[in-house]
Each structure stands twice: as C-alpha cells, then as structure tokens.
Write a protein that holds these residues in place. Structure first.
Motif, PDB file in Angstrom:
ATOM      1  N   THR A  93       0.829  -1.210   0.000  1.00  0.00           N
ATOM      2  CA  THR A  93       0.000   0.000   0.000  1.00  0.00           C
ATOM      3  C   THR A  93       0.862   1.257   0.000  1.00  0.00           C
ATOM      4  O   THR A  93       0.600   2.206  -0.746  1.00  0.00           O
ATOM      5  CB  THR A  93      -0.932   0.004   1.227  1.00  0.00           C
ATOM      6  OG1 THR A  93      -1.708  -1.192   1.220  1.00  0.00           O
ATOM      7  CG2 THR A  93      -1.869   1.197   1.189  1.00  0.00           C
ATOM      8  N   ASN A 142     -12.263  -3.158   2.324  1.00  0.00           N
ATOM      9  CA  ASN A 142     -12.903  -4.232   1.556  1.00  0.00           C
ATOM     10  C   ASN A 142     -14.376  -4.355   1.901  1.00  0.00           C
ATOM     11  O   ASN A 142     -15.205  -4.651   1.045  1.00  0.00           O
ATOM     12  CB  ASN A 142     -12.182  -5.554   1.834  1.00  0.00           C
ATOM     13  CG  ASN A 142     -10.863  -5.652   1.105  1.00  0.00           C
ATOM     14  OD1 ASN A 142     -10.810  -5.870  -0.096  1.00  0.00           O
ATOM     15  ND2 ASN A 142      -9.773  -5.463   1.837  1.00  0.00           N
ATOM     16  N   GLY A 174      -9.479  -7.782  -6.615  1.00  0.00           N
ATOM     17  CA  GLY A 174      -8.871  -7.861  -5.288  1.00  0.00           C
ATOM     18  C   GLY A 174      -8.496  -9.282  -4.938  1.00  0.00           C
ATOM     19  O   GLY A 174      -8.933 -10.241  -5.583  1.00  0.00           O
ATOM     20  N   HIS A 175      -7.697  -9.430  -3.909  1.00  0.00           N
ATOM     21  CA  HIS A 175      -7.288 -10.752  -3.430  1.00  0.00           C
ATOM     22  C   HIS A 175      -8.534 -11.522  -2.988  1.00  0.00           C
ATOM     23  O   HIS A 175      -9.331 -11.001  -2.207  1.00  0.00           O
ATOM     24  CB  HIS A 175      -6.335 -10.567  -2.250  1.00  0.00           C
ATOM     25  CG  HIS A 175      -5.608 -11.816  -1.857  1.00  0.00           C
ATOM     26  ND1 HIS A 175      -6.253 -12.944  -1.411  1.00  0.00           N
ATOM     27  CD2 HIS A 175      -4.287 -12.117  -1.845  1.00  0.00           C
ATOM     28  CE1 HIS A 175      -5.357 -13.877  -1.141  1.00  0.00           C
ATOM     29  NE2 HIS A 175      -4.158 -13.400  -1.397  1.00  0.00           N
ATOM     30  N   ALA A 202     -13.060  -2.039  -6.476  1.00  0.00           N
ATOM     31  CA  ALA A 202     -11.791  -2.391  -5.834  1.00  0.00           C
ATOM     32  C   ALA A 202     -11.556  -1.446  -4.674  1.00  0.00           C
ATOM     33  O   ALA A 202     -12.150  -0.364  -4.603  1.00  0.00           O
ATOM     34  CB  ALA A 202     -10.637  -2.276  -6.836  1.00  0.00           C
ATOM     35  N   SER A 257      -5.901  -1.361  -4.137  1.00  0.00           N
ATOM     36  CA  SER A 257      -5.859  -2.485  -5.084  1.00  0.00           C
ATOM     37  C   SER A 257      -6.207  -2.044  -6.503  1.00  0.00           C
ATOM     38  O   SER A 257      -5.939  -2.772  -7.462  1.00  0.00           O
ATOM     39  CB  SER A 257      -6.774  -3.624  -4.624  1.00  0.00           C
ATOM     40  OG  SER A 257      -8.121  -3.215  -4.590  1.00  0.00           O
ATOM     41  N   GLY A 306      -3.223  -2.158  -8.881  1.00  0.00           N
ATOM     42  CA  GLY A 306      -2.619  -3.433  -9.275  1.00  0.00           C
ATOM     43  C   GLY A 306      -2.444  -3.548 -10.769  1.00  0.00           C
ATOM     44  O   GLY A 306      -2.987  -2.758 -11.551  1.00  0.00           O
TER      45      GLY A 306
END
Length: 784
Positions: free
Chosen positions: A163, A281, A309-310, A403, A407, A410
């Motif tokens: 971040t 999130n 996102g993850h 997102a 993120s 990314g």
C-alpha cells in the motif's frame, strides 16, 4: 491558483508524512515483535498464540487455506482473546514459543520448505470467527510439496508495504503531471493532466454545473436531500462530495447514482464506465452486494460488474465471489487454454521436486534438470500472457469495476480507463491512496462523513502533538467552521490519537487542545444553491496548503479550499430514535439531521421478541430511548492495565454496571445479537468480554469504537471508563470518536460514566453531560 512552489511543498509534505507512517508501521510489527514476549504481543492484539492446525485445504486462485484454532490441551476456552486481525490483513504463521529469547536462540526446524523456516509462512487472513482463523497462503514453488507447519503455532499481524509503495508511486506521478518540467521519457504510463487534477490541486476552480434535464429516479423512495445529492453529483463536471451522516442512506444514494450513470436515459444519453472504490474491503463488498441484487432494467441486461482484489479479502458469499475477477476469468472460454498451460507448469514443477508421475521420489539432475527449468520459465511466461489476455477481456466487458483504493493500482487495472471514479468512505482514506484510482478517470465523486472516525494514523506521537498545539495558531486556515461541521477544528488541525495503538502509549493526557470543541454554528452557505469558491478571487482562502497530518483527507481539504458548495449533505436519518439523534444533530451537523418518521419514535418495546414482567419494567427498560448511569461520587475509579501510561485502561465497577444493564435487557427479551457494548479502551473490552461472553456467547458484540463504524444495533451501551481525581479523559476528547459511539444505536442508548470526571474534559463533553442530565433517564450507579 496554486503556484509551483505550493504544489511542490504539498507533495513533499505528503511524502514525509507517508515515510514516517511507513516507519511507524514497520517498527510496530518488527521491533515490537522482536522485543515483546508472545503473551504481551497477544495482549496488544497483534497476535494469537498457542494455536493448532485444524485443517489445510485449497481455496480460490489455488491458495492454500490453513485453518487454526485454540486446542483444548493448551486453553481453557476455544474463544480467541480480543485482537486486531481482520480479513485481508497480512499475517505470518510462526512456531509458538514461550518467550522471545527462546525464539531468538533456537531456530525452528520445520522441514525443507523455504517459507517454513525462521520467517514462518506468510499469507492473508481469509476468514476469522471467535474460535477459528483461516490464513490463505500462496502454494510453494515446488508445487507437490506440502506446507510443513509446526504442531503449535502463533499468527502474527504484519505490516503491508504494498500500500505504501503504491501511494509513493501515486505521489511521484502527481508531481510529474503538475510539474511537467520534471517529466522523464521513461514514464510511458504517466497519467495526463486533466481538468479534474487541476481542480483537486487548486490550479483551477471547479467548472459551472451542467444542468441535467428529465432526471427520473429508479428508486421512488429517495428523499429530497438524496435526490439533490445525486443531481449535484451528475451535474458537477469534475468533482462532487456527498456528506452522509450516520444512518442517512449514503450507500443507498450511491447505488442510485451508479444506476443513473450506467444506464442510458434521457438525462444520461451515453452510459458511463465506472470505477467504484472504498477505503476498506467491507465498504466495497457492501456496494457490490447491493449492485448484484438490483433487478435487470426493462430494456437491456443486468449491469456487468467485476470485483478486483485478493480472493481472501472478498466477502465470503457465493454471489459476491462469483463477481470477482479471478472467478470470472477462470470461467471464460479463454481460461481453458491458460488452465492447460498451468497444469503443464505444475506437472513440471512436481517432477523437479521428485514428486511427479513415475519419478519415484528422485529429482532430475544435471542437464535434464537444467532443461526442465528452462521449460518452467517458458511455461510461466506463456501462462502470464494467456492469463493477462483473459483478465483484459473480462475487465473490458465490465461496466462497473470495484476495488479498494490501493488495489486499483494493481497490474490488472494498469491500462484501464474510466469515465467516473466513486470513492466511498473517503473520509477514512488517506489522500495519497485516493490518488491511485483518481488518475484513471475524468470525474471524481467522494462520499463520507468528516465528523466520524478519520484514517487510523499510528505515527502521531506525543512530541508531534505538543508541537501541533503550539503551532496551531499559525497554521489555522479558517477561524470558524465553514463546512462539514469541520472547519479548522477538525482532523486536519489537530490529530486525534489512534485508539489502542499497540506501539505508542494509548493516549496522551494533555496534548489535545480544546479548540476543536467550541460551538459549531449553522453554516449559512450550506444550501443547494451554494457554489464552490474560486481560488483566484482576491481574499480567497481556497489555497493549497501542505497537510499537518495524514488525518487530513481529500474530502476535508476540498471543503476547506472551495467551501460547502463542493458538497451536498444527506439530512434524513433512518436509524435512530429522535432523542438519540438529537445531540449529534445539534452539535455535529448544524441541527440539520432529521429523523424519518419510520424511526423517530421506535423503541425496544416495539420489537416482537421483547416483553417486560411489569409496566414499570416496560417503561424503565424497554420504553427509554436514552439512559445515563452516572457513577459520580461512587469512587468507581479506573485502573491502568500494563506498564504505567503505556497500558490500556479499565474500570471493574463500571463493567459491573454494564453487566447489570445487559442482564436487565436480556431478561426483558432483547436478544444478545441486538445488543452492542462499546468502549474506547481495549482493556475494558477484555474485562467486559470475560464477564459477558460466557453468559451471552459471541452474538453479544463487545468492541472498541473503531470496530463499530458503519454498524448499528437495536441497543448500545457505552462504557466511558474514565474516572479519576485528576479529571483526565484522554480519548474521550475526540468528539468524532464519541459521535460514532452514540450514533450506533437504533432504539436504545445507555451511557455509563462518571460525569464529575468527563464533564471537565472539554467544552464538547461538558455540553454532552449537560444534555444527558436534561434529556436522558438519569440513574445513579451507587443506588442500584
């Protein structure tokens, strides 16, 4: 207009503050981890110790999911102690040790896997409950090899450097865009200067609004202030802010706005492409969940949305997970080719590890091994290319991409451009992280509430606070509050201490000035006709100034630069009984926050599950919107848990009053799931948990203020803790923190505290105690 010197000073100040925050984050997770005994680390909420592995499985994206719990052999209860680990946090699984010295002197012997040696196994918190934590770990390079974890583990929270790297990169890009003489030829991905960037940096005033004709709302239930906010956001060419006080339907408003911008209508001839971001999130998933629930329009198909996102950070619900980029990409036609390459890659890696088909446990050697590694490199390159093509096609087909702010920086979104970027919870996001998505769009819409909790900043120490106190008179921009209930007396003019900071002292008793608690007058400019100020006009205070701390958000800075005309406030709340909402409305929101008729008079007795034994109980317990248990004169003094001023505070007698009231609510039929107990101190959370959790289980929510932002419960009990002869109140001076606490309740709010201590903390607290005395059902704890 902002000069080059002002632009350079603004960006450089951000860099300095971010570097300081990065260093504080690293110090908290590295130095603290090495110096603290495991037990103390757990007490500070940074670790869960003495865990056992209950299962290991495979999750989304091929991640290895390691589930851990507290074994009965080592613990009297399976319930975790209070901690700060949340889904999406970076974490490490270490071998459990009894002390730091043992850990330092005896390296772990956990097998051959590189990740399971001294550094442990790093991953992301996937799920967490009161008794289980699941960590998503990237599989080892040698695919056939299992993670070789110890029998007794601990999970430790880590700093997330990604971040900070993205924020630094965003500031570098911003500098090169607004100061073009510093552009180099190497920056092929450099954003272009846009009218939006010029407005945000004070280089030009916001343009005149472009009227939207024939605007018809999809949702007929929207109130007038919500409709005005949507119209304002659509008509503003570059930037618009939506101020959403507690319970006013901010997310509801954003959903309608997204529908308006993405649907072809007479008022919006061309559907726009949106990037929707949030500070957390949870906020992004909340919007995604509501978008997925929308019905298909009469003409056309449902809105095409993709969540980036993850997978471990995404809400674990099937429809939400199905909307993630990873899942959508895996189900596309092109994905089958990429999957074949992946399978071949995994088979080759397994053969290299001696675990492939027919390998008989022997890894290849010499020239054969060298050739296989060349194949691995070629397959990896092919897989990345095919995977990139799949991702590109999925995103290209998406009208709304969601997102978190960081993120959005990314690689998946590197070449993606949008018409509008919407940032929810903008008042909880650092300005630097907001710039990550801003570069991808031509227009910005910010939504949030500057009168609730600011971003959590851990680098604010006592010395800086004292410095800020002495220099506040010089640095003030405006002598009176001018917008958002904030003005010069907000997060940007004095830093609020981060609650329960595990590294620094939990609070500084005498560092905050009381300037921020003066009376907030109604703002005459706040109206639908207000226009943003022009920074070029003589005498205008709309200048670009370097931030004092990172708590100054982009939302607040724009209010100060351009005045209240840059935003619209939602004024009807759908959560609180009118009496609960009365004080926050008067002191924080200019008296403009009105209660909708559907909630204005609702009480606990209106719930179907409540029933009192007598008329007196019904009135005392179920028919009272605001109660105040005053412990003044009872000598219910606080005590410090831990090392002197470094420790957290708790108050046993006050906790017993809280328990007594929870017992009475429960006896009248209020369900534990309908009750929340909030306190500013982690030590009090621990104490209350030990008293209440064995009786009411995990459904009764007990936590600090920070964990309850954005949430609501039918009944809320606030334990103020502070009671001392010195009349010191610490955290309670931060009115935004108390504003969050007192606005979580729907039908009943109970405050437990010592008025003789609290009222001397600040003018704001004095007003609150006086209001409670005049409007609440006041009870005296010593008489119970």
């Amino acid at each position: 207009m902002a000069s080059d010197d002002q632009l350079r000073a603004f960006i450089e100040r951000h860099r300095q503050l971010l570097q300081k925050e990065r260093e504080a984050e690293i110090e908290r997770t590295s130095l603290l981890l090495s110096n603290c005994p495991p037990k103390q680390l757990e007490q500070k909420g940074l670790a869960l110790c003495n865990l056992g592995i209950s299962s290991v499985g495979i999750g989304l994206g091929g991640k290895t999911l390691v589930e851990l719990e507290r074994p009965a052999a080592y613990h009297s209860t399976p319930i975790f102690p209070p901690h700060s680990l949340r889904p999406g946090d970076l974490a490490r699984i270490d071998e459990h040790t009894a002390s730091t010295t043992k850990k330092a002197s005896k390296p772990k012997k956990t097998g051959t896997s590189e990740k399971t040696k001294d550094d442990g196994v790093e991953g992301v918190v996937y799920k967490i409950s009161d008794t289980r934590i699941v960590i998503a770990v990237d599989p080892p390079e040698t695919s056939g090899e299992d993670l070789n974890l110890p029998d007794r583990c601990r999970v430790v929270k880590l700093a997330n450097s990604v971040t900070f790297d993205r924020m630094d990169k965003a500031l570098d890009q911003l500098e090169k865009v607004v100061l073009p003489n510093e552009v180099t030829k190497e920056d092929k991905f450099l954003p272009k200067m846009t009218p939006l960037i010029r407005v945000l940096m004070g280089m030009a005033p916001p343009s005149e609004r472009i009227p939207v004709k024939d605007l018809r709302f999809f949702d007929p239930s929207l109130n007038a202030s919500q409709q005005e906010a949507i119209r304002f956001a659509m008509e503003s060419p570059e930037v618009a802010c939506i101020h959403g006080p507690p319970g006013t339907g901010k997310t509801h408003t954003l959903i309608e706005l997204i529908r308006q911008l993405t649907t072809a209508t007479p008022s919006n001839p061309k559907p726009l492409r949106l990037l929707v971001c949030g500070a957390s999130n949870m906020s992004v998933d909340n919007i995604l969940e509501r978008l997925l629930a929308l019905p298909a329009p009469e003409s056309g198909s449902k809105l095409k949305v993709t969540r980036v996102g993850h997978p471990a950070r995404v809400m674990a619900q099937e429809d939400v997970i199905d909307a993630t980029l990873e899942v959508k990409a895996s189900r596309s036609d092109q994905a089958m080719l990429a999957k074949d390459v992946k399978n071949e890659l995994e088979a080759t890696l397994a053969a290299l590890a001696g675990k492939g088909k027919g390998a008989k446990g022997k890894a290849p050697r010499g020239a054969e091994r060298k050739k296989m590694w060349e194949e691995v490199r070629a397959l990896r390159k092919e897989y990345r290319q095919r995977e990139g093509g799949v991702v590109e096609s999925v995103l290209k087909d998406s009208q709304v991409v969601l997102a978190t702010c960081h993120s959005s920086g990314g690689r998946q979104l590197r070449n993606q451009n949008f018409d509008v970027v919407i940032i929810d919870e903008a008042t909880q996001a650092l300005e630097a992280v907001c710039w990550v998505p801003i570069f991808k769009a031509q227009k910005l819409i910010l939504a949030g509430d500057p009168m609730q909790l600011p971003p959590t900043i851990i680098s604010i120490d006592k010395k800086e606070k004292k410095k800020d106190k002495t220099s506040s008179a010089k640095d003030k921009i405006q002598p009176k509050a001018s917008a958002g209930g904030n003005g010069s007396k907000s997060a940007s003019s004095k830093p609020a201490p981060a609650v329960d900071n595990p590294l620094d002292a939990e609070e500084s008793e005498s560092t905050e000035d009381e300037e921020g608690d003066s009376e907030i007058a109604a703002d005459p400019e706040e109206s639908a006709k207000a226009k943003p100020r022009d920074p070029r006009k003589p005498g205008s205070q709309a200048l670009l100034r370097p931030p004092r701390t990172l708590e100054t958000t982009l939302f607040e800075r724009l209010e100060k630069m351009y005045g209240p005309g840059i935003k619209r406030m939602l004024t009807v709340q759908y959560r609180m009984h009118a009496q609960i909402a009365a004080f926050p409305s008067k002191v924080m929101y200019y008296g403009k926050l009105k209660s909708h008729e559907s909630v204005a008079s609702h009480l606990l007795r209106d719930l179907p599950n409540t029933k009192a034994d007598s008329e007196e109980d019904e009135k005392e317990i179920l028919g009272t919107p605001v109660a105040f248990y005053d412990t003044a004169g009872c000598e219910y003094f606080e005590r410090v848990e831990g090392d002197n001023d470094e420790g957290s505070r708790c108050n046993e007698n006050e906790a017993s009053v809280v328990k007594m009231w929870v017992d009475q609510l429960a006896s009248a039929g209020v369900l534990p799931s309908q009750i929340a107990v909030i306190t500013p101190y982690q030590a009090q959370v621990t104490l209350l948990t030990s008293l209440l959790r064995p009786i009411y289980g995990a459904e009764l929510e007990i936590g600090t203020v920070d964990g309850m932002q954005g949430r609501e419960k039918e009944a809320v009990i606030i334990s103020l803790v502070r009671s001392n002869d010195k009349r010191e109140v610490g955290f309670l001076k931060d009115k935004r923190r108390l504003n969050v606490a007192m606005t979580r309740a729907r039908r009943h709010l109970c405050v437990v505290g010592d008025s003789s201590t609290v009222q001397h903390g600040s003018p704001f607290l004095k007003k609150w105690m006086a209001w409670l005395d005049a409007n609440a059902d006041v009870r005296y704890a010593g008489l119970e």
